[in-house]
Design an enzyme around this catalytic site. Structure first.
Site, PDB file in Angstrom:
ATOM      1  N   GLU A 194      -2.841  54.889  51.931  1.00  0.00           N
ATOM      2  CA  GLU A 194      -3.129  55.274  50.550  1.00  0.00           C
ATOM      3  C   GLU A 194      -2.471  56.621  50.266  1.00  0.00           C
ATOM      4  O   GLU A 194      -2.727  57.622  50.944  1.00  0.00           O
ATOM      5  CB  GLU A 194      -4.640  55.362  50.277  1.00  0.00           C
ATOM      6  N   ASP A 235     -16.106  49.787  55.372  1.00  0.00           N
ATOM      7  CA  ASP A 235     -16.654  50.805  56.280  1.00  0.00           C
ATOM      8  C   ASP A 235     -17.442  50.157  57.418  1.00  0.00           C
ATOM      9  O   ASP A 235     -17.973  50.870  58.268  1.00  0.00           O
ATOM     10  CB  ASP A 235     -17.623  51.722  55.513  1.00  0.00           C
ATOM     11  N   GLU A 292      -6.872  51.202  56.885  1.00  0.00           N
ATOM     12  CA  GLU A 292      -6.591  51.930  55.635  1.00  0.00           C
ATOM     13  C   GLU A 292      -6.790  53.408  55.928  1.00  0.00           C
ATOM     14  O   GLU A 292      -7.737  53.782  56.643  1.00  0.00           O
ATOM     15  CB  GLU A 292      -7.576  51.499  54.538  1.00  0.00           C
ATOM     16  N   HIS A 310     -11.635  50.869  56.747  1.00  0.00           N
ATOM     17  CA  HIS A 310     -11.504  51.955  55.768  1.00  0.00           C
ATOM     18  C   HIS A 310     -11.740  53.314  56.429  1.00  0.00           C
ATOM     19  O   HIS A 310     -12.842  53.589  56.896  1.00  0.00           O
ATOM     20  CB  HIS A 310     -12.549  51.719  54.675  1.00  0.00           C
ATOM     21  N   ARG A 311     -10.715  54.126  56.524  1.00  0.00           N
ATOM     22  CA  ARG A 311     -10.772  55.447  57.189  1.00  0.00           C
ATOM     23  C   ARG A 311     -11.145  55.297  58.667  1.00  0.00           C
ATOM     24  O   ARG A 311     -11.690  56.233  59.270  1.00  0.00           O
ATOM     25  CB  ARG A 311     -11.768  56.393  56.509  1.00  0.00           C
ATOM     26  N   LYS A 319      -2.350  59.744  48.368  1.00  0.00           N
ATOM     27  CA  LYS A 319      -3.257  60.550  47.551  1.00  0.00           C
ATOM     28  C   LYS A 319      -2.468  61.482  46.638  1.00  0.00           C
ATOM     29  O   LYS A 319      -1.359  61.913  46.963  1.00  0.00           O
ATOM     30  CB  LYS A 319      -4.187  61.372  48.462  1.00  0.00           C
ATOM     31  N   ASP A 355      -5.708  57.700  54.278  1.00  0.00           N
ATOM     32  CA  ASP A 355      -5.376  58.517  53.105  1.00  0.00           C
ATOM     33  C   ASP A 355      -4.383  59.573  53.570  1.00  0.00           C
ATOM     34  O   ASP A 355      -4.611  60.205  54.615  1.00  0.00           O
ATOM     35  CB  ASP A 355      -6.637  59.197  52.559  1.00  0.00           C
ATOM     36  N   HIS A 415      -8.836  62.300  53.800  1.00  0.00           N
ATOM     37  CA  HIS A 415      -9.188  61.770  52.477  1.00  0.00           C
ATOM     38  C   HIS A 415      -9.053  62.805  51.372  1.00  0.00           C
ATOM     39  O   HIS A 415      -8.357  62.611  50.386  1.00  0.00           O
ATOM     40  CB  HIS A 415     -10.615  61.205  52.481  1.00  0.00           C
TER      41      HIS A 415
HETATM   42  O1  G3P Z   1      -8.272  52.337  49.450  1.00  0.00           O
HETATM   43  C1  G3P Z   1      -9.535  52.053  49.000  1.00  0.00           C
HETATM   44  C2  G3P Z   1     -10.395  53.256  48.859  1.00  0.00           C
HETATM   45  O2  G3P Z   1     -10.213  54.041  49.994  1.00  0.00           O
HETATM   46  C3  G3P Z   1     -10.128  54.080  47.643  1.00  0.00           C
HETATM   47  O3  G3P Z   1     -11.036  55.124  47.462  1.00  0.00           O
HETATM   48  O4  G3P Z   1     -11.836  57.425  47.615  1.00  0.00           O
HETATM   49  O5  G3P Z   1     -12.174  55.893  49.519  1.00  0.00           O
HETATM   50  O6  G3P Z   1      -9.909  56.741  49.012  1.00  0.00           O
HETATM   51  P1  G3P Z   1     -11.246  56.347  48.436  1.00  0.00           P
HETATM   52 CA    CA Z   2      -8.666  55.620  50.632  1.00  0.00          CA
END
Ligand code: G3P
Ligand code: CA
Length: 246
Positions: A108, A235, A34, A7-8, A110, A36, A49
């Protein structure tokens, strides 16, 4: 076994959504990334993000109000640690360029401040151009973004993100397969606290995948693995790799 989706990037070890963070995840041999994505004022796709640069750079204002050149002049690493000072915001093209060895690539989409969905078709086009479309999954909290991706290519694998507070949550929980069918979903990406074994089983009975976020505790990882979650968006990629692969 559930796929480990970083994640990120490895955002505890390097600034989130930067190439150093994703390089650290590659060193762990994760299954997927993943990120954004936002569109700049001049129509370029960048990885970040927030819709503004305030939190993760030394600049101010919305990404949508900056050109790519303006964004590239900003420091997206110094806020995290002096060791990363000077780190630039990645373009999506740079990010895709390090994704070739992954099993799954999760972009993702946004929300744009003006409600535009132009980023969806642009991501699909770039993934195709770079030979990565078959590994791409597109997630969003915004159904309009997912619809725009499907309009760009009916074969796009789109995934509905939701949390208990999301307007769509009640409809999904009432009948996950009906919502998925109506919106041609490949997967659900639910907040980890909204997932149950029954939800996963029902989704799987209709061929819909489930990739919860953000799965950071070992208990949650083992539970979701045992429940058959297709992936975990985390994470803590090192811990998740240990739990999934030993
Ligand atoms: O993609 C899952 C998660 O990243 C969604 O929330 O705010 O971390 O982008 P956020
Ligand atoms: Ca995300």
């Amino acid at each position: 076994m559930s796929l480990v989706i970083s994640h990120r990037g490895a955002n505890r070890a390097a600034p989130e959504n930067t190439l150093p963070a994703f390089q650290k995840s590659l060193e762990l041999h994760v299954d997927g990334f993943e990120n954004d994505v936002h569109m700049t004022r001049d129509g370029c796709l960048v990885v970040c993000h927030d819709d503004s640069v305030d939190r993760t750079s030394n600049g101010k204002g919305l990404i949508a109000d900056h050109t790519l050149e303006e964004l590239r002049a900003l420091d997206f690493g110094g806020w995290f640690s002096p060791a990363f000072a000077g780190t630039k915001i990645p373009t999506l093209e740079e990010w895709f360029a390090i994704c070739g060895g992954l099993k799954v690539i999760n972009v993702e989409l946004k929300r744009a401040p003006d409600g535009s969905t132009a980023s969806a078709a642009a991501v699909v086009a770039l993934a195709k151009q770079m030979g990565l479309f078959s590994k791409l999954i597109l997630s969003s909290f915004e159904l309009a973004m997912l619809q725009a991706a499907l309009a760009a290519d009916a074969g796009a694998r789109v995934c509905q993100l939701f949390a208990p507070v999301s307007p769509c949550c009640e409809r999904i929980m009432d009948d996950p397969l009906a919502y998925a069918k109506a919106n041609r979903l490949y997967a659900y990406h639910p907040f980890v606290g909204a997932v149950s074994k029954e939800f996963i089983d029902e989704c799987h009975s209709g061929g819909v995948a489930v990739n919860p976020w953000t799965v950071n505790l070992d208990y949650a990882m083992t539970t979701l693995r045992d429940w058959g979650a297709d992936g975990v968006i985390t994470d803590e990629p090192a811990l998740a790799m240990e739990i999934m692969y030993g």
